[in-house]
Design an enzyme around this catalytic site. Structure first.
Site, mmCIF file in Angstrom:
data_model
loop_
_atom_site.group_PDB
_atom_site.id
_atom_site.type_symbol
_atom_site.label_atom_id
_atom_site.label_comp_id
_atom_site.label_asym_id
_atom_site.label_seq_id
_atom_site.Cartn_x
_atom_site.Cartn_y
_atom_site.Cartn_z
ATOM 1 N N GLY A 1 0.793 -1.206 0.000
ATOM 2 C CA GLY A 1 0.000 0.000 0.000
ATOM 3 C C GLY A 1 0.830 1.263 0.000
ATOM 4 N N THR B 1 -5.661 5.549 0.662
ATOM 5 C CA THR B 1 -5.482 5.249 -0.760
ATOM 6 C C THR B 1 -4.392 4.214 -1.001
ATOM 7 O OG1 THR B 1 -3.969 7.131 -0.930
ATOM 8 C CG2 THR B 1 -6.279 7.523 -1.480
ATOM 9 N N CYS B 2 -3.454 4.111 -0.073
ATOM 10 C CA CYS B 2 -2.389 3.129 -0.294
ATOM 11 C C CYS B 2 -2.927 1.707 -0.219
ATOM 12 C CB CYS B 2 -1.252 3.342 0.699
ATOM 13 S SG CYS B 2 -1.764 3.260 2.424
ATOM 14 N N TYR B 3 -4.052 1.525 0.470
ATOM 15 C CA TYR B 3 -4.667 0.188 0.564
ATOM 16 C C TYR B 3 -6.030 0.130 -0.121
ATOM 17 C CZ TYR B 3 -1.052 -0.745 4.016
ATOM 18 O OH TYR B 3 0.145 -0.909 4.638
#
Length: 1149
Positions: A828, A1116-1118
């Site tokens: 992520g 947003t990373c995940y």
């Protein structure tokens, strides 16, 4: 007795060593052969001695006769009768000259004086009016006298021809000039009874018949006439000095050349030929072609005044007609002569090449200063001319292949040996005295429009002439045959120019073919009848090729007017003001393209590739594809879409379907190397049509997919085949791998995306097998990134990795306060890093990329970036970032300009594409292009001015451009030079840098699966809307949520009710990209997740009262949406809309 003694025979008693039977027989045979050899050697010695004694005795007699003859000629008194001349002058003279000079192959001073004396005597005698004194009066005398005259005249002419062959024009002596000129005057006079003063009208017929037999002799191979003339002409300098022409009446040297040409044409001018003379004429033409027409620069070696005689219809037409009948024999003899002459130097132009060039030169009369003025030689047999040139050109190509000038790779593709060809041309030109004229300049008339127009007009005239004698079907077949002859002719010319023209290749021929009004229409008309027979049969009376009969007639009538607009690119003339306005404000005038299931774009006749079509159709297709692909390079969108010139859009669809089917079936099966030219031309035409359709659609999508619809390979198999084909060391045989490489569009876009992901999976597997990756997380790249310096830290730590950037990246962020952020990177954080660094670096404010001035605001490299420190290096790094995103399947939320992507895909951009980059500049260039006044009033030159960082930079569009003013003559060059600079040259350093970085991770062959628009979709996702059901099926739930949770149901209800733009904003809020993955949300990594954020609120909030006040947030990373437990749909809708419009995500938590 033992076995070893059984085969031994005792001949001399027990004291002598015994010998075996086989050895004895061998010894006896050797002694017999020795005796036979001795007998033959003695016989040969006796024969040599007798020959030598005979030669010595003959030479002695010849010397005695010469002495006596000289004494007689010096002391002769009175006038000799004709029989005395024969017996006392010519008989001894011919004997000693033959033995002392002709047979020895040299002319001594004494023999030269004798020849001059004899020839002058005979010439003086031929001026006599007395029948009893004139030697030529024997030609009309009794039978015995005729025989004597015929024999001695043949000998005299043979001596004259020997003298001609020994004469060296470049190393001439005065006595040699005198001798040769007198000899040639005598030979010409002996073969022309009109110059005999002794002949009266009653004897004219007998004289003509006798001379006719003499001319038949000199035309035979026995006389050696044409070999002697060849030896003489080959020694002439080229070009022939014009001074010789002006003094032709008195110059002996000009007389020699003129006499030689006169003798060579004598057999063609025999009058009142019998039917039995056809064999003699065939022999003459054969020798004339083999010995004379194969002389390098033959017409150029002669005085200009003599060339029309070679073009005369009494010479050229029968020559072409008999060559057509006996071409196999002639070509075979030419090949034999080539083999005899060719020694260690194998790069000389074959004789057939010079014969071809000389025939084309003699058959045409053109003005070298203009391309539209010229004519064919008067009385030329056009049909024979076409077929002879075709035969000789094909034979020349075969000869060049045998000599190695045309090499063949493994798959049979023609490869030009330019260096060898050019060196050979330079050698031949230098030998002949040429400095500026090359071999291919002899074919200049072939590249002029009048040449093609007159050939086509001849075909039409021939068809009209035979109309009354033919049925309708036969007339149609005749017209087709004439067009086929022209097609075969120019197909051969294309191949010759491609092979023998080192610089321009076939460009001169293609220019002429593409811009000759009506020619492409004629070619496609014949092809359409063969490729679409069913549609032609069932066409309604009011429709033909998609237009009415009236429109079709107007189209044919106005063909040249329509193509004039294309020719404006060359001529610089301006169309009307209305056309100019339409060009500036052009929009395609069609809004719908039929895609009915009943239309079959897979053409049946082409399903077997070029091997399944006739030779005639193959020739027409080759010529059409080559010419039309050249026209497509300059055919602008107004002419293509709006004016529909030269073809209607429906015809364009048929053309596209034809080349699409042909290319697919050519590459999907093994084809013979001889079909390579037609396949290569079809590939060029296909690519240009497909690129134009990608820019402005004119074909239904089913057209491009139709050839492979029934036999496409599975994705995994296709991917492995493509990789095997791309990884091969050299070109392999045609296969499905080359289909994917050459025309990937036959696979639907979704399948190519799957293929792309399969390539990456295969690459990861190969890296794992190679030990580059052992376990998840191994060989991972650890980077520490400061939140406020994402791009700088990424550039410093990752740019030097190159292809090692394919390994996993573990990112550790440092907050702006300088403290490490908590958390482990399981994919992520690296995704967040890639999206954040691309968002920052591709922002126009950063200075590396800017946005186009069009409404879609696409990204293109900022030309000012080259003035930044490490600007090119930073753009190369961005190429690696984009490559990493593509490699990992991470979507980035921006689109590149089509112009920029074209460079990444290795494709050239043309003038019309400038409107997508800079519409204002495009309009200004169109104004210049169609400006009616004097272009110098615009005060333009061949420069462009750029301003960067407050500094003005002047760039020349061509060398010395600042000193070249734009005029009406060169304004078209200015327009295209400016467009080329803006579209290609200006961004080339940036695109090359970006390409280097991109291809460190993504193979170029993978990129070529897509066009420019598809590349952007691959990078940024699919349509500008979300498939709600697909997203719901591939969503994961954490923190206590499940698919049946009340808040989850409320979310899907609210999400489905959003506008498409709002749904995209939700997706961007969660994943940082507003578009869905191309293959659906199951390919989104990590998966879309809804996480429960528990909030204390009363159950009565369902019906009224206070609901959850907290806003939703995102990681947003995940790809995770952190959704509070809202109770009412209107609350969830309001909170979600507020969150996605706040341009924040994680900060809202």
């Amino acid at each position: 007795m033992n076995d070893s003694r059984k085969n031994q025979v005792s001949l001399r008693g027990a004291s002598v060593k015994e010998i075996t039977r086989d050895a004895l027989l061998e010894k006896v045979n050797q002694e017999r052969e020795l005796r036979n050899y001795t007998r033959r050697a003695n016989a040969a010695a006796l024969h040599i001695q007798s020959v030598w004694r005979r030669h010595h005795a003959t030479k002695t007699v010849a010397l005695c006769l010469q002495q006596e003859w000289e004494t007689m000629m010096n002391n002769r008194g009175g006038v000799l009768a004709r029989m005395q001349i024969s017996s006392e002058v010519l008989r001894p003279f011919l004997f000693f000259i033959d033995h002392l000079s002709v047979r020895c192959g040299k002319i001594g001073d004494r023999e030269r004086d004798c020849m001059i004396s004899c020839f002058r005597f005979v010439l003086e005698n031929l001026n006599s009016n007395d029948v009893h004194q004139n030697f030529c009066s024997m030609a009309t005398g009794g039978i015995e006298e005729r025989k004597i005259w015929f024999h001695q005249t043949k000998k005299l002419i043979s001596v004259c021809l020997f003298i001609l062959s020994m004469f060296d024009y470049s190393h001439q002596r005065s006595q040699d000039v005198v001798l040769t000129s007198i000899a040639m005057r005598l030979a010409v006079l002996l073969t022309d009874p009109k110059g005999w003063n002794c002949t009266v009208d009653d004897d004219r017929k007998d004289a003509n018949n006798t001379v006719k037999g003499l001319v038949q002799f000199i035309g035979s191979k026995t006389s050696g006439l044409y070999n002697c003339i060849r030896k003489f002409i080959c020694k002439l300098e080229a070009p022939f000095s014009s001074k010789d022409v002006f003094t032709s009446q008195t110059d002996d040297r000009f007389l020699i050349v003129a006499s030689a040409i006169t003798l060579s044409l004598r057999p063609f001018h025999i009058t009142s030929m019998d039917v039995n003379d056809n064999g003699m004429m065939e022999c003459v033409v054969k020798q004339y072609c083999v010995s004379i027409l194969t002389i390098p620069w033959f017409p150029q070696r002669l005085p200009t005044i003599l060339v029309p005689a070679l073009r005369h219809k009494s010479v050229l037409s029968p020559c072409l007609r008999i060559l057509l009948i006996s071409k196999e024999k002639v070509l075979k003899e030419i090949s034999v002569m080539d083999q005899l002459e060719r020694t260690s130097y194998s790069k000389m132009m074959p004789r057939v090449g010079w014969a071809l060039a000389n025939i084309v030169y003699l058959a045409t009369v053109s003005d070298s200063n203009t391309s539209n003025f010229g004519k064919f030689a008067d009385g030329l047999d056009y049909a024979s001319y076409l077929h002879v040139v075709i035969s000789f050109a094909n034979h020349l190509v075969v000869s060049l292949e045998n000599l190695g000038w045309i090499g063949r790779q493994n798959e049979g593709t023609l490869v030009d040996n330019d260096d060898a060809a050019q060196s050979a041309f330079l050698l031949d030109g230098t030998t002949c005295g040429f400095s500026n004229l090359s071999y291919m300049d002899l074919f200049r008339p072939v590249c002029q429009q009048w040449h093609l127009k007159k050939l086509l007009a001849f075909g039409k005239d021939a068809s009209v002439h035979d109309t009354n004698n033919m049925a309708s079907g036969n007339r149609e077949q005749s017209r087709k045959s004439e067009l086929l002859d022209v097609a075969y002719y120019y197909s051969c010319m294309l191949q010759l120019f491609s092979t023998l023209n080192p610089v321009l290749k076939s460009l001169p021929v293609l220019n002429m073919l593409a811009f000759t009004p009506g020619f492409l229409l004629s070619l496609w008309g014949e092809l359409e009848k063969s490729l679409f027979p069913r549609r032609n049969r069932v066409a309604s009376p009011t429709s033909s090729s998609g237009v009415s009969d009236g429109k079709q007639k107007r189209l044919s009538r106005d063909t040249s007017n329509k193509l004039v607009n294309v020719l404006h690119k060359i001529s610089g003339k301006s169309p009307t003001d209305n056309d100019h306005m339409a060009l500036v404000n052009f929009q395609p005038n069609f809004t719908h393209i039929d895609d009915h299931p009943s239309i079959k774009w897979d053409i049946e006749i082409l399903r077997l590739g070029p091997e399944g079509i006739s030779k005639d159709i193959s020739c027409l297709l080759h010529l059409f594809c080559s010419s039309y692909s050249h026209l497509l390079l300059v055919l602008d969108d107004i002419e293509f879409y709006d004016k529909q010139a030269p073809f209607t859009l429906e015809q364009q669809q048929r053309i596209a379907s034809s080349v699409n089917t042909l290319v697919y079936n050519s590459f999907s099966r093994s084809i013979s190397p001889r079909y390579r030219p037609i396949v290569e031309s079809a590939v060029r035409c296909l690519h240009l049509l497909y690129e134009r359709d990608c820019r402005h659609q004119f074909c239904p999508p089913a057209l491009w997919l139709s050839p492979g619809k029934g036999n496409r390979l599975p994705i995994a198999v296709a991917a492995r085949t493509h990789e095997a084909f791309s990884a091969s060391d050299g070109p392999s045989s045609s296969s499905m791998g080359s289909v994917i490489t050459t025309m990937p569009h036959v696979f639907p876009f979704e399948e190519r995306v799957k293929m792309f992901r399969e390539f990456i999976s295969m690459d990861k597997m190969s890296r794992r097998l190679a030990g580059e990756v052992t376990t998840p997380g191994s060989h991972a790249i650890e980077v520490v990134i400061r939140r406020g310096h994402i791009f700088e830290d990424g550039l410093r730590q990752l740019n030097s990795l190159g292809s090692r950037l394919k390994n996993a990246i573990h990112v550790s962020f440092v907050s702006e306060s300088g403290l490490p952020e908590a958390g482990l990177d399981y994919g992520g954080l690296s995704k967040e890093f890639l999206t954040d660094i691309s968002k920052e670096a591709f922002s126009p404010e950063y200075g590396l990329f800017s946005q186009t001035s069009t409404s879609d605001r696409l990204l293109i490299p900022n030309i000012a970036a080259r003035f930044l420190d490490n600007g090119i290096q930073m753009i190369e790094f961005l190429g690696r970032i984009v490559g990493k995103a593509l490699y990992e399947g991470i979507l980035l939320d921006f689109y590149f300009s089509r112009i920029f992507v074209q460079k990444l895909l290795g494709r050239y951009s043309f003038l019309d594409e400038l409107s997508t980059l800079d519409p204002e500049l495009y309009r200004n260039l169109m104004y210049v292009k169609h400006y009616d006044g004097d272009a110098t009033d615009l005060c333009l030159d061949f420069t462009v001015t750029e301003e960067s960082l407050g500094i003005r930079h002047v760039i020349e569009l061509k060398p010395g451009g600042k000193d070249i003013c734009v005029t009406n003559e060169n304004k078209l060059q200015y327009v295209h030079a400016m467009a080329d600079y803006k579209l290609n040259r200006q961004i080339l350093p940036f695109s090359n840098a970006f390409y280097r970085g991109l291809t460190d991770l993504i193979s170029p062959s993978w990129l070529k699966l897509f066009n420019a628009n598809e590349f952007n979709q691959l990078l940024s996702g699919g349509d500008h809307d979300i498939d709600v059901e697909d997203l719901r099926k591939n969503t994961q739930y954490t923190g206590g949520y499940s698919e049946g949770s009340r808040t989850v149901k409320l979310f899907w209800e609210v999400f489905a009710g959003f506008e498409p733009r709002e749904r995209c904003m939700v997706l961007k809020f969660v994943t940082s990209c507003s578009r869905a993955p191309l293959l659906g949300f199951k390919h989104l990594q990590p998966a879309f997740t809804i996480h429960k954020v528990a909030c204390d609120v009363s159950l009565w909030a369902v019906f009224g009262g206070q609901d959850v006040d907290r806003l939703p947030s995102a990681s947003t990373c995940y790809n995770t949406l952190k959704l509070p437990t809202y109770k009412r749909p209107n609350t969830l809708r309001a909170k979600l809309l507020y969150a996605i419009n706040s341009n924040a995500g994680f900060e809202l938590s």
